[in-house]
Enzyme design. Sequence first.
Site, short mmCIF file in Angstrom:
data_model
loop_
_atom_site.label_atom_id
_atom_site.label_comp_id
_atom_site.label_asym_id
_atom_site.label_seq_id
_atom_site.Cartn_x
_atom_site.Cartn_y
_atom_site.Cartn_z
N LEU A 36 0.83 -1.21 0.00
CA LEU A 36 0.00 0.00 0.00
C LEU A 36 0.86 1.25 0.00
CD1 LEU A 36 -2.58 -1.12 2.69
CD2 LEU A 36 -3.00 -0.89 0.24
N GLY A 39 7.79 3.93 3.20
CA GLY A 39 8.58 5.10 3.56
C GLY A 39 10.01 4.66 3.78
N LYS A 40 10.79 5.51 4.45
CA LYS A 40 12.20 5.19 4.67
C LYS A 40 12.38 3.94 5.53
CE LYS A 40 15.13 9.28 4.40
NZ LYS A 40 15.17 10.53 5.13
N PHE A 41 11.58 3.84 6.58
CA PHE A 41 11.80 2.75 7.53
C PHE A 41 10.58 1.85 7.68
CE2 PHE A 41 14.12 6.56 8.96
CZ PHE A 41 15.40 6.11 8.66
N ALA A 42 9.58 2.04 6.83
CA ALA A 42 8.35 1.26 6.99
C ALA A 42 7.80 0.80 5.64
CB ALA A 42 7.30 2.10 7.71
N ASP A 155 3.75 16.06 10.61
CA ASP A 155 4.02 15.59 9.25
C ASP A 155 2.71 15.53 8.44
OD1 ASP A 155 5.73 14.86 7.20
OD2 ASP A 155 5.93 12.78 7.84
P1 ADP Z 1 5.83 6.34 6.60
O1 ADP Z 1 6.16 6.69 8.00
O2 ADP Z 1 6.79 5.37 6.01
O3 ADP Z 1 5.56 7.53 5.72
P2 ADP Z 1 2.96 5.88 6.61
O4 ADP Z 1 2.28 5.51 7.89
O5 ADP Z 1 2.78 7.26 6.11
O6 ADP Z 1 4.50 5.49 6.73
O7 ADP Z 1 2.50 4.85 5.48
C1 ADP Z 1 3.08 4.92 4.19
C2 ADP Z 1 1.98 4.87 3.15
O8 ADP Z 1 1.27 3.63 3.26
C3 ADP Z 1 0.90 5.95 3.29
O9 ADP Z 1 1.29 7.16 2.67
C4 ADP Z 1 -0.27 5.28 2.59
O10 ADP Z 1 -0.14 5.37 1.18
C5 ADP Z 1 -0.11 3.81 2.99
N1 ADP Z 1 -0.88 3.52 4.21
C6 ADP Z 1 -0.50 3.76 5.48
N2 ADP Z 1 -1.46 3.41 6.36
C7 ADP Z 1 -2.49 2.93 5.63
C8 ADP Z 1 -3.80 2.45 5.96
N3 ADP Z 1 -4.21 2.38 7.23
N4 ADP Z 1 -4.63 2.08 4.94
C9 ADP Z 1 -4.21 2.17 3.66
N5 ADP Z 1 -3.00 2.62 3.28
C10 ADP Z 1 -2.14 3.00 4.24
MG MG Z 2 3.97 8.87 5.68
#
Ligand code: ADP
Ligand code: MG
Length: 326
Positions: A36, A39-42, A155
């Site tokens: 979905l 990011g850098k660490f996730a 953020d």
């Molecule tokens: P990061 O800290 O790596 O930016 P995020 O929590 O923003 O992590 O998640 C990265 C991306 O994953 C989000 O921008 C979105 O596109 C997708 N994503 C995150 N959480 C959800 C969710 N609950 N449902 C659907 N997509 C999600």
């Molecule tokens: Mg994010």
Amino acid sequence: MLDSAVTSKSGMVTKVHTRIRTDLFKNNYDLVGKELGRGKFAVVKKCVEKSTGQERAAKFLRKRRKGQDCRGDILNEIAVLEAAKANPYVVGLHDVYETSTEIILVLEFAAGGEIFNQCVADNDEAFTEKDVIRLARQILMGVAFLHWNNVVHLDLKPQNILLTSAQPLGDIRIVDFGLSRCVDATSELREILGTPEYVAPEILNYEPISTATDMWSIGVLTYVMLTGESPFLGEEKQETFLNISQVNVDYSQDVFHGVSALAVDFIQSLLQKNPRKRATAEECLDHPWLNTHLTSLAAPTMPDEQEASQSESEPESPAPSLGLVS
Ligand code: ADP
Ligand code: MG
């Protein structure tokens, strides 16, 4: 129950109440579909809970980053999600798993994806001003809730605002509390940098961070949702930072064609260099733009433009002529 204390950086929320599971995530969830987001660490992946068939989003967070133990940062993210549990516009947290290398957050699945996609979409798929008013209200209700609880997100950007469904346009869910902090009267917070285009001037100047810092980002976010353009984005980071510190914003009709004057006033109340002069989340919710009878928006607010469009035989713009300028 594991009660984990977090102490490392200032402003971190200190306690997690969720039971952190150490049994196998894969025993209880099936991964489905493609990623979905990342990011850098996730990495975030869609999954289905085996026992209920419910769709969820699993966020896999690495505990070690650049050789450093970041478990505390992840617990902070969990603690903020817990603190905001009662608010429908903050993504729900269902489960937390821990392995030797990762922590996995099992989140409510937001099927509509990032509002980012519709911010940069072509006119027929882009948000109308009516849409933006409804979504902005929801974002503000979520953020007001965080601020009442002394939490700043830090953020807020279109990649971190998701939708429950894209078509028909659903409701928003705020995600990604990885940079969130607790702000209170006793400690001053100055350290964190968000995403260049969305950060407030006080972050660039290493001045204190407050709830007003989020309000700046909401100003940028609203600008992007209405116009499809990023107000401060320069060719390079340095140029972006200069644009931000000079509050160099284009409010011209070129950019805001077909957008109401109230919307522009709303954005201007947020893109104020001095954090104390910026509108708060509660003040924003009282702003006339968000309380406009939606029908009155169908008419352009510039009287001379209105006359011009009536007298000339220009082709009529599509019904809610308030979408993005591409
Ligand atoms: P990061 O800290 O790596 O930016 P995020 O929590 O923003 O992590 O998640 C990265 C991306 O994953 C989000 O921008 C979105 O596109 C997708 N994503 C995150 N959480 C959800 C969710 N609950 N449902 C659907 N997509 C999600
Ligand atoms: Mg994010």
